[in-house]
Design a protein around this motif. Structure first.
Motif, short mmCIF file in Angstrom:
data_model
loop_
_atom_site.label_atom_id
_atom_site.label_comp_id
_atom_site.label_asym_id
_atom_site.label_seq_id
_atom_site.Cartn_x
_atom_site.Cartn_y
_atom_site.Cartn_z
N GLN A 62 0.83 -1.20 0.00
CA GLN A 62 0.00 0.00 0.00
C GLN A 62 0.87 1.25 0.00
OE1 GLN A 62 -2.75 -0.12 3.28
NE2 GLN A 62 -4.50 0.23 1.98
N ALA A 63 1.92 1.25 0.82
CA ALA A 63 2.83 2.39 0.86
C ALA A 63 3.52 2.57 -0.49
CB ALA A 63 3.87 2.19 1.97
N ASP A 64 3.95 1.46 -1.11
CA ASP A 64 4.56 1.54 -2.43
C ASP A 64 3.58 2.10 -3.46
OD1 ASP A 64 6.88 0.52 -1.40
OD2 ASP A 64 6.58 -1.52 -2.16
N ASN A 65 2.33 1.63 -3.40
CA ASN A 65 1.31 2.14 -4.33
C ASN A 65 1.08 3.63 -4.14
OD1 ASN A 65 0.90 -0.31 -5.57
ND2 ASN A 65 -0.89 -0.85 -4.37
N GLU A 66 1.05 4.07 -2.90
CA GLU A 66 0.86 5.50 -2.64
C GLU A 66 2.03 6.30 -3.17
OE1 GLU A 66 -0.03 6.19 1.49
OE2 GLU A 66 -1.75 4.84 1.45
N ASN A 67 3.24 5.79 -3.00
CA ASN A 67 4.42 6.48 -3.53
C ASN A 67 4.37 6.53 -5.05
OD1 ASN A 67 5.52 7.00 -1.03
ND2 ASN A 67 6.76 5.16 -0.99
N LEU A 68 3.99 5.42 -5.68
CA LEU A 68 3.87 5.41 -7.13
C LEU A 68 2.81 6.39 -7.61
CD1 LEU A 68 4.16 1.60 -7.96
CD2 LEU A 68 5.77 3.40 -8.55
N LEU A 69 1.69 6.46 -6.88
CA LEU A 69 0.64 7.42 -7.24
C LEU A 69 1.15 8.85 -7.13
CD1 LEU A 69 -2.69 6.05 -5.76
CD2 LEU A 69 -2.35 6.96 -8.03
N LYS A 70 1.88 9.14 -6.06
CA LYS A 70 2.42 10.50 -5.90
C LYS A 70 3.38 10.83 -7.03
CE LYS A 70 2.02 10.76 -0.86
NZ LYS A 70 2.75 10.73 0.41
N GLU A 71 4.25 9.87 -7.37
CA GLU A 71 5.19 10.10 -8.46
C GLU A 71 4.47 10.30 -9.79
OE1 GLU A 71 7.97 6.85 -8.52
OE2 GLU A 71 8.75 7.35 -6.53
N ALA A 72 3.44 9.50 -10.02
CA ALA A 72 2.67 9.62 -11.27
C ALA A 72 1.97 10.97 -11.34
CB ALA A 72 1.66 8.49 -11.38
N ARG A 73 1.42 11.40 -10.22
CA ARG A 73 0.76 12.72 -10.21
C ARG A 73 1.76 13.83 -10.47
NH1 ARG A 73 -2.61 11.02 -5.07
NH2 ARG A 73 -4.46 10.17 -6.08
N ALA A 74 2.93 13.74 -9.83
CA ALA A 74 3.96 14.76 -10.03
C ALA A 74 4.42 14.76 -11.50
CB ALA A 74 5.14 14.49 -9.10
N SER A 78 4.02 17.78 -14.20
CA SER A 78 5.18 18.26 -14.95
C SER A 78 4.91 18.24 -16.45
CB SER A 78 6.40 17.39 -14.62
OG SER A 78 7.49 17.74 -15.42
N MET A 79 4.29 17.16 -16.92
CA MET A 79 3.97 17.07 -18.35
C MET A 79 2.97 18.13 -18.77
SD MET A 79 3.83 12.93 -18.82
CE MET A 79 3.44 12.96 -20.55
N LYS A 81 2.53 21.04 -17.32
CA LYS A 81 3.24 22.32 -17.28
C LYS A 81 4.09 22.48 -18.54
CE LYS A 81 6.61 24.90 -14.58
NZ LYS A 81 7.61 24.80 -13.51
N ASP A 82 4.81 21.42 -18.93
CA ASP A 82 5.63 21.49 -20.14
C ASP A 82 4.77 21.73 -21.37
OD1 ASP A 82 7.85 21.03 -18.59
OD2 ASP A 82 8.03 18.90 -19.11
N ALA A 83 3.62 21.05 -21.44
CA ALA A 83 2.72 21.22 -22.58
C ALA A 83 2.20 22.66 -22.66
CB ALA A 83 1.56 20.24 -22.49
N ARG A 84 1.88 23.22 -21.50
CA ARG A 84 1.41 24.61 -21.50
C ARG A 84 2.51 25.55 -21.97
NH1 ARG A 84 -1.60 24.06 -15.77
NH2 ARG A 84 -3.58 23.27 -16.56
N GLU A 85 3.74 25.31 -21.51
CA GLU A 85 4.86 26.15 -21.93
C GLU A 85 5.08 26.04 -23.43
OE1 GLU A 85 8.16 24.95 -19.52
OE2 GLU A 85 7.37 25.93 -17.72
N VAL A 86 4.99 24.82 -23.96
CA VAL A 86 5.17 24.62 -25.40
C VAL A 86 4.05 25.34 -26.16
CG1 VAL A 86 5.06 22.87 -27.22
CG2 VAL A 86 6.48 22.48 -25.20
N LYS A 87 2.81 25.25 -25.64
CA LYS A 87 1.68 25.92 -26.29
C LYS A 87 1.91 27.43 -26.35
CE LYS A 87 -2.02 27.13 -24.15
NZ LYS A 87 -3.25 27.26 -23.39
#
Length: 164
Positions: A62-74, A78-79, A81-87
């Motif tokens: 469960q802790a690993d899943n939560e960490n993976l979710l946090k990383e995926a959200r981050a 980031s993606m 934000k990058d897309a907005r900057e490119v736009k």
């Protein structure tokens, strides 16, 4: 009613039968019963231990899943934000390019207008020069002939001539 009093023989045979039965049960039944109880107790302990281990493993997962979710959200943020900057960059580049193209078209239009104007002025100068030469020719011819005719001829030519 009278109470029955047991005799010595009855007590002796009852005790002897009880001891015999106790030894027989001890030899045949107690060991298997105690062994089964001991096995059951051990299997319950093993089951509890494996359940506790599974619980710990679930918590780790469960802790690993939560960490993976946090990383995926981050990473998603980031993606985005990058897309907005490119736009924004693409829009700015398109605006700059459109402004440069508009300025180029305006310069070409100004150059074409200036070229047309110069051509029109040159044509007008040529027509004025031609008219002036014609008038001068006619005046010179008329002057050589008669002064009265010369004045009448100039008036007539001026009334016939129209400037475009």
């Amino acid at each position: 009613m009278e109470l029955v009093k047991p005799g010595f023989g009855l007590v002796f045979w009852t005790a002897l039968t009880f001891i015999f039965l106790l030894l027989l049960l001890r030899k045949l039944a107690w060991k298997p019963i105690l062994g089964a109880v001991s096995d059951r107790e051990q299997s319950i302990k093993d089951a509890l231990a494996s359940a506790e281990e599974a619980k710990k493993e679930m918590q780790n997962l469960q802790a690993d899943n939560e960490n993976l979710l946090k990383e995926a959200r981050a990473e998603r943020e980031s993606m985005i934000k990058d897309a907005r900057e490119v736009k924004v960059k693409m829009i700015d580049e398109a605006k700059t390019e459109a402004q440069a193209e508009a300025a180029k078209i305006m310069e070409q239009a100004k150059a074409a207008i200036e070229s047309e104007r110069n051509a029109a002025v040159a044509d007008l100068k040529k027509q004025v020069a031609d008219l002036s030469v014609e008038i001068a020719e006619k005046v010179v011819k008329g002057e050589l002939a008669d002064k009265g005719k010369q004045a009448a001829l100039v008036d007539k030519l001026l009334s016939e001539t129209t400037l475009n």
